[in-house]
Motif scaffolding. Structure first.
Motif, PDB file in Angstrom:
ATOM      1  N   GLN A  85     -14.820 -21.501  88.298  1.00  0.00           N
ATOM      2  CA  GLN A  85     -15.101 -22.855  88.769  1.00  0.00           C
ATOM      3  C   GLN A  85     -16.430 -22.870  89.523  1.00  0.00           C
ATOM      4  OE1 GLN A  85     -10.925 -24.694  90.076  1.00  0.00           O
ATOM      5  NE2 GLN A  85     -11.397 -22.842  91.213  1.00  0.00           N
ATOM      6  N   ILE A  99     -18.396 -25.746  91.930  1.00  0.00           N
ATOM      7  CA  ILE A  99     -18.173 -27.059  92.546  1.00  0.00           C
ATOM      8  C   ILE A  99     -19.408 -27.446  93.355  1.00  0.00           C
ATOM      9  CG2 ILE A  99     -16.649 -28.418  94.017  1.00  0.00           C
ATOM     10  CD1 ILE A  99     -14.523 -26.222  93.567  1.00  0.00           C
ATOM     11  N   VAL A 148     -18.118 -35.124  94.753  1.00  0.00           N
ATOM     12  CA  VAL A 148     -17.769 -33.815  94.209  1.00  0.00           C
ATOM     13  C   VAL A 148     -17.930 -33.802  92.697  1.00  0.00           C
ATOM     14  CG1 VAL A 148     -15.974 -32.038  94.061  1.00  0.00           C
ATOM     15  CG2 VAL A 148     -16.082 -33.539  96.078  1.00  0.00           C
ATOM     16  N   HIS A 193     -16.752 -31.103  89.958  1.00  0.00           N
ATOM     17  CA  HIS A 193     -15.957 -29.881  89.792  1.00  0.00           C
ATOM     18  C   HIS A 193     -16.048 -29.457  88.326  1.00  0.00           C
ATOM     19  CE1 HIS A 193     -12.233 -27.585  91.337  1.00  0.00           C
ATOM     20  NE2 HIS A 193     -12.650 -26.986  90.236  1.00  0.00           N
ATOM     21  N   SER A 247     -16.308 -30.887  83.188  1.00  0.00           N
ATOM     22  CA  SER A 247     -16.570 -31.319  84.564  1.00  0.00           C
ATOM     23  C   SER A 247     -15.864 -32.627  84.871  1.00  0.00           C
ATOM     24  CB  SER A 247     -18.076 -31.503  84.798  1.00  0.00           C
ATOM     25  OG  SER A 247     -18.764 -30.290  84.602  1.00  0.00           O
ATOM     26  N   THR A 303     -15.901 -35.564  88.061  1.00  0.00           N
ATOM     27  CA  THR A 303     -16.544 -36.022  89.298  1.00  0.00           C
ATOM     28  C   THR A 303     -15.615 -36.994  90.006  1.00  0.00           C
ATOM     29  OG1 THR A 303     -17.691 -37.821  88.146  1.00  0.00           O
ATOM     30  CG2 THR A 303     -18.858 -35.723  88.347  1.00  0.00           C
ATOM     31  N   SER A 316      -9.977 -30.598  96.989  1.00  0.00           N
ATOM     32  CA  SER A 316     -10.441 -30.122  95.683  1.00  0.00           C
ATOM     33  C   SER A 316      -9.345 -30.168  94.631  1.00  0.00           C
ATOM     34  CB  SER A 316     -10.956 -28.676  95.798  1.00  0.00           C
ATOM     35  OG  SER A 316      -9.902 -27.814  96.181  1.00  0.00           O
ATOM     36  N   THR A 338     -14.693 -18.701  92.182  1.00  0.00           N
ATOM     37  CA  THR A 338     -15.098 -20.056  92.558  1.00  0.00           C
ATOM     38  C   THR A 338     -16.416 -19.999  93.324  1.00  0.00           C
ATOM     39  OG1 THR A 338     -12.820 -20.851  92.694  1.00  0.00           O
ATOM     40  CG2 THR A 338     -14.482 -22.100  93.892  1.00  0.00           C
ATOM     41  N   ILE A 353     -18.978 -22.659  95.473  1.00  0.00           N
ATOM     42  CA  ILE A 353     -19.144 -23.991  96.049  1.00  0.00           C
ATOM     43  C   ILE A 353     -20.586 -24.141  96.528  1.00  0.00           C
ATOM     44  CG2 ILE A 353     -18.412 -25.611  97.842  1.00  0.00           C
ATOM     45  CD1 ILE A 353     -15.726 -24.186  97.939  1.00  0.00           C
ATOM     46  N   GLN A 407      -8.844 -20.008  94.347  1.00  0.00           N
ATOM     47  CA  GLN A 407      -9.096 -21.438  94.513  1.00  0.00           C
ATOM     48  C   GLN A 407     -10.064 -21.709  95.662  1.00  0.00           C
ATOM     49  OE1 GLN A 407      -8.298 -23.715  92.519  1.00  0.00           O
ATOM     50  NE2 GLN A 407      -6.231 -23.533  91.690  1.00  0.00           N
ATOM     51  N   PRO A 408     -10.635 -22.919  95.716  1.00  0.00           N
ATOM     52  CA  PRO A 408     -11.607 -23.233  96.775  1.00  0.00           C
ATOM     53  C   PRO A 408     -11.012 -23.172  98.177  1.00  0.00           C
ATOM     54  CG  PRO A 408     -11.742 -24.826  94.999  1.00  0.00           C
ATOM     55  CD  PRO A 408     -10.533 -24.000  94.725  1.00  0.00           C
TER      56      PRO A 408
END
Length: 468
Positions: free
Chosen positions: A41, A43, A54, A56, A104, A106, A124, A135, A137, A174-175
């Motif tokens: 991912q 982001i 965002v 993603h 993606s 948004t 998220s 991930t 960011i 994960q974020p």
């Protein structure tokens, strides 16, 4: 004061429940990773006056293979690029069918009102049936440039530009949560943790190491008094080392519960393993006393061997009998400490070890066993004296012991640490006489001194009257 105590107790209760969830999440990730689709991912987050914007992006997707996701509950204006595939939104759930390896989505997130801190725990997209391996960011800050952002993914790379601050967070999984506070903090690292605080000198590194060892993945720990305590699978906020210590205790206890499997009704003994991992007693009062007695009886070398054997019991059900066998092997003397104490609700029975050697008195074999206590031998007083030819009588009313042989008469008062020999009064050291399981034992040194015998400790134990 009462309000603060109640808040701290509530924090500890939350920790206990959350730690179990964290460990479950970690082990679920490990066990299910081979069954799930694996994606990466990236982001992009922009913080503007209206909130977060965002984008993603999922990568390493398989074309035409559906991907189920969960949108943040406060996500607004979610959209996607139709050239990348299809996406159907149903409330918070969404189903993606990518046309290629990338897709993606948004959306925007309106932020709540805040002052000197801000915690975003559900901002998220989450994967339902896939495993996020990596991930990244990219966080662009336009509004709150005086403060500092933190992520559970680990340390950040931060650049201050003319109009924005730019943060780069990256890690596995994960974020997770994002946290901002106005007061900046310094950063330190160890093997699995990224730690933020005002000063490294005030950090309890031993507790940090314990937490790091108990985690499947890494985590970020923030020491701050600016925000209430918080615990998620990757981001931890604590006020001070006292809370950190409680947190470490909960993490280790949870990890022991996951990895060590005790016989039913004896599960409470797992707290003993947790105590040794933490380096201090934890659990019930009985466990704490058992831990302290073991520490008193084992030498430094014996304790190291005991811990090594104890920590290795992860592949089989553990019983009280097994613990006694291991402890007896380590000490080189027999004990039934755990069998006698396996019922958590019964009073504690003291720890002692039986010397396995046979005992001879004046050339005759006996069935007696000596007890080893803190490196010293104790012999059953009545049986030993009778084997030496003494007449022994308990005087219940006086709580004393009358001993006679030929011209000598002894009267022992165990509770008063004294005895009388032929009407002469003598004092006893406190450890000269000890009671084990209702029987009175005498220290080897005092047996020799009072009754004029020689004790030889060889392959067998020999007690012999001195020829005076």
């Amino acid at each position: 004061m009462l309000k603060k105590s109640m808040l701290f107790i509530f924090f500890l209760i939350v920790i206990s429940g959350t730690v179990l969830l964290i460990q479950w999440i970690g082990y679920e990730k490990t066990s299910m990773a081979s069954q799930e689709a694996r994606v990466d991912q990236e982001i992009h987050v922009e913080h503007k006056e209206a909130g977060l914007f965002v984008k993603h992006t999922f990568t390493r997707l398989k074309a035409e293979e559906p991907l189920s996701i969960i949108m943040p509950p406060n996500a607004l204006k979610a959209s996607y690029n139709k050239k990348e595939g299809k996406c159907s939104f149903r409330g918070q759930s969404a189903n993606i069918i990518p046309a290629g390896e990338t897709f993606s989505i948004t959306y925007s997130v309106k932020l709540p009102s805040f002052g000197t801190t801000l915690l975003l725990s559900d901002w998220s997209i989450k994967l339902k049936e896939a495993n996020a391996e990596n991930t990244i960011i990219h966080f662009t800050e336009e509004q709150m440039r005086e403060g500092m952002w933190f992520s559970g993914l680990g340390s950040s790379k931060m650049k201050k530009l003319d109009l924005i601050d730019y943060y780069l967070f990256q890690g596995k999984g994960q974020p997770g949560a994002l946290y901002w506070q106005l007061k900046p903090l310094k950063q330190w690292k160890n093997e699995k943790l990224v730690v933020y605080g005002e000063s490294e000198s005030g950090l309890d590194h031993q507790q940090l190491d314990l937490i790091g060892k108990s985690l499947v993945d890494g985590a970020t720990i923030i020491f701050t008094g600016q925000h209430p305590s918080y615990l998620s699978d990757r981001l931890i906020i604590v006020k001070d080392n006292q809370q950190l210590s409680r947190l470490a205790e909960s993490f280790i206890t949870s990890e022991v519960g996951q990895n060590y499997h005790f016989k039913e009704s004896e599960e409470w003994l797992a707290f003993l393993i947790a105590s040794y991992k933490i380096g201090r007693p934890t659990g019930s009062e009985k466990i704490r006393r058992m831990y302290n007695q073991l520490n008193e009886q084992l030498t430094e070398e014996e304790e190291a061997q005991w811990k090594k054997q104890l920590f290795g019991l992860t592949k089989e059900p553990i019983t009280a009998e097994q613990l006694d066998n291991i402890l007896s092997e380590v000490k080189g003397a027999n004990t039934a400490f755990f069998v006698k104490n396996k019922n958590e609700n019964k009073p504690l029975q003291s720890l002692f070890f039986y010397d396995s050697r046979s005992i001879e008195v004046n050339g005759s074999e006996t069935e007696m066993q000596a007890i080893v206590q803190n490196g010293q031998l104790f012999f059953p007083l009545t049986e030993t004296l009778q084997s030496l030819g003494y007449e022994v009588k308990n005087l219940t009313g006086e709580k004393s012991l009358l001993v006679k042989r030929k011209y000598n008469t002894y009267r022992f008062y165990p509770s008063q640490h004294r005895f009388i020999l032929n009407e002469e009064k003598y004092g006893l050291y406190e450890n000269a006489l000890q009671t084990y399981e209702g029987r009175l034992y005498i220290n080897q040194k005092w047996l020799q001194k009072i009754f004029l015998v020689e004790v030889q400790n060889k392959q067998s134990i020999y007690i012999q009257d001195l020829d005076l």
